[in-house]
Design a protein around this motif. Sequence first.
Motif, PDB file in Angstrom:
ATOM      1  N   HIS A 167       0.831  -1.204   0.000  1.00  0.00           N
ATOM      2  CA  HIS A 167       0.000   0.000   0.000  1.00  0.00           C
ATOM      3  C   HIS A 167       0.870   1.261   0.000  1.00  0.00           C
ATOM      4  O   HIS A 167       0.547   2.258  -0.667  1.00  0.00           O
ATOM      5  CB  HIS A 167      -0.921   0.007   1.214  1.00  0.00           C
ATOM      6  N   ALA A 168       1.968   1.228   0.764  1.00  0.00           N
ATOM      7  CA  ALA A 168       2.843   2.402   0.826  1.00  0.00           C
ATOM      8  C   ALA A 168       3.432   2.708  -0.540  1.00  0.00           C
ATOM      9  O   ALA A 168       3.462   3.876  -0.977  1.00  0.00           O
ATOM     10  CB  ALA A 168       3.951   2.162   1.849  1.00  0.00           C
ATOM     11  N   ALA A 169       3.879   1.655  -1.248  1.00  0.00           N
ATOM     12  CA  ALA A 169       4.454   1.861  -2.582  1.00  0.00           C
ATOM     13  C   ALA A 169       3.403   2.397  -3.550  1.00  0.00           C
ATOM     14  O   ALA A 169       3.682   3.282  -4.372  1.00  0.00           O
ATOM     15  CB  ALA A 169       5.044   0.553  -3.099  1.00  0.00           C
ATOM     16  N   ARG A 170       2.199   1.857  -3.443  1.00  0.00           N
ATOM     17  CA  ARG A 170       1.124   2.261  -4.350  1.00  0.00           C
ATOM     18  C   ARG A 170       0.706   3.711  -4.117  1.00  0.00           C
ATOM     19  O   ARG A 170       0.375   4.439  -5.051  1.00  0.00           O
ATOM     20  CB  ARG A 170      -0.072   1.327  -4.144  1.00  0.00           C
ATOM     21  N   ARG A 171       0.734   4.152  -2.861  1.00  0.00           N
ATOM     22  CA  ARG A 171       0.293   5.501  -2.521  1.00  0.00           C
ATOM     23  C   ARG A 171       1.428   6.520  -2.499  1.00  0.00           C
ATOM     24  O   ARG A 171       1.195   7.719  -2.272  1.00  0.00           O
ATOM     25  CB  ARG A 171      -0.394   5.490  -1.153  1.00  0.00           C
ATOM     26  N   GLY A 172       2.651   6.052  -2.692  1.00  0.00           N
ATOM     27  CA  GLY A 172       3.784   6.958  -2.671  1.00  0.00           C
ATOM     28  C   GLY A 172       4.075   7.520  -1.299  1.00  0.00           C
ATOM     29  O   GLY A 172       4.484   8.682  -1.149  1.00  0.00           O
ATOM     30  N   THR A 173       3.879   6.686  -0.277  1.00  0.00           N
ATOM     31  CA  THR A 173       4.140   7.117   1.094  1.00  0.00           C
ATOM     32  C   THR A 173       5.067   6.113   1.762  1.00  0.00           C
ATOM     33  O   THR A 173       5.621   5.229   1.103  1.00  0.00           O
ATOM     34  CB  THR A 173       2.813   7.257   1.879  1.00  0.00           C
ATOM     35  N   THR A 174       5.254   6.225   3.063  1.00  0.00           N
ATOM     36  CA  THR A 174       6.169   5.339   3.778  1.00  0.00           C
ATOM     37  C   THR A 174       5.406   4.231   4.489  1.00  0.00           C
ATOM     38  O   THR A 174       4.215   4.366   4.793  1.00  0.00           O
ATOM     39  CB  THR A 174       6.985   6.117   4.826  1.00  0.00           C
ATOM     40  N   TYR A 175       6.122   3.179   4.778  1.00  0.00           N
ATOM     41  CA  TYR A 175       5.545   2.076   5.543  1.00  0.00           C
ATOM     42  C   TYR A 175       5.094   2.564   6.918  1.00  0.00           C
ATOM     43  O   TYR A 175       4.011   2.224   7.395  1.00  0.00           O
ATOM     44  CB  TYR A 175       6.575   0.955   5.682  1.00  0.00           C
ATOM     45  N   GLU A 176       5.918   3.403   7.547  1.00  0.00           N
ATOM     46  CA  GLU A 176       5.594   3.901   8.881  1.00  0.00           C
ATOM     47  C   GLU A 176       4.304   4.723   8.864  1.00  0.00           C
ATOM     48  O   GLU A 176       3.482   4.632   9.787  1.00  0.00           O
ATOM     49  CB  GLU A 176       6.754   4.746   9.419  1.00  0.00           C
ATOM     50  N   ALA A 177       4.116   5.489   7.808  1.00  0.00           N
ATOM     51  CA  ALA A 177       2.878   6.271   7.690  1.00  0.00           C
ATOM     52  C   ALA A 177       1.666   5.360   7.524  1.00  0.00           C
ATOM     53  O   ALA A 177       0.588   5.642   8.065  1.00  0.00           O
ATOM     54  CB  ALA A 177       2.980   7.227   6.508  1.00  0.00           C
ATOM     55  N   MET A 178       1.835   4.258   6.804  1.00  0.00           N
ATOM     56  CA  MET A 178       0.732   3.314   6.634  1.00  0.00           C
ATOM     57  C   MET A 178       0.379   2.643   7.948  1.00  0.00           C
ATOM     58  O   MET A 178      -0.801   2.413   8.244  1.00  0.00           O
ATOM     59  CB  MET A 178       1.095   2.263   5.585  1.00  0.00           C
TER      60      MET A 178
END
Length: 260
Positions: A199-210
Amino acid sequence: MDLGIKGRHALVCGGSRGLGEACARSLAKEGANLTIVARGAEALEEAAARLRAETGVAVQIVAADVNTEEGRDAILAACPAPDILVCNPGVRQVPGNFREWDRAEWLYWWDVHFHSSMELIRRTTPGMCERKFGRVVSISVSFIKFPQIGFAHSHAARVALSGAIGSIARELIPHNVTVNTVCPGLFDTDALRTNLHGHAARRGTTYEAMVEDRIAGCPAGRFADPSECGDLVAYLCSAQAGFMTAQNIVNDGGVYQGLF
């Protein structure tokens, strides 16, 4: 509480880690002997060693792919008459785009999340009915009730399996054979971490944020511990659970709801 399954034999798929190992551990703590299944022999050996050391029960391992006919044949050759069956595909996946999936992709996830479990249920429950005791638990996911973007193929197959189990449960209960679906929410497992990285890769965010985003949406304010799922599954497999006709148990944020 004595669940009355000491000496019973449990066949647990995806039993080398995560929720599968947690289910195996909870059953073993109640005295059930185990056959645990996964594709990786090394991970199985390590899990079996942990379970034997912690519980003292007999643990047999079968390194096989439950999603293939050959794998299912090998599993049932090693454990032809289980009293307890835990169906858990143990296949990790990351979210995708349904526009890119062809027929082969849809059929692959159908085999993983529907056909593999149905074949094990079909082949093991006749013996359970003859012996007048059987407990089948299918490990699904809470998102079949609350679908997520990116998992349409697996959701479709899991919903189909839940529906089939609802019918089968009503057919087998007169023989003291129960069939239930457990739909875990957010448990702290390798599978969840794989999911959140996707999900993080798909949304362009970090794992920690997810992680923060998911925990913020959990009523309990935390990811659940795998042992919580394992203990629920063990209870559903208890000798006292023969009256149960529930087909789905949903966990979301550490709160279980029985759907009858």
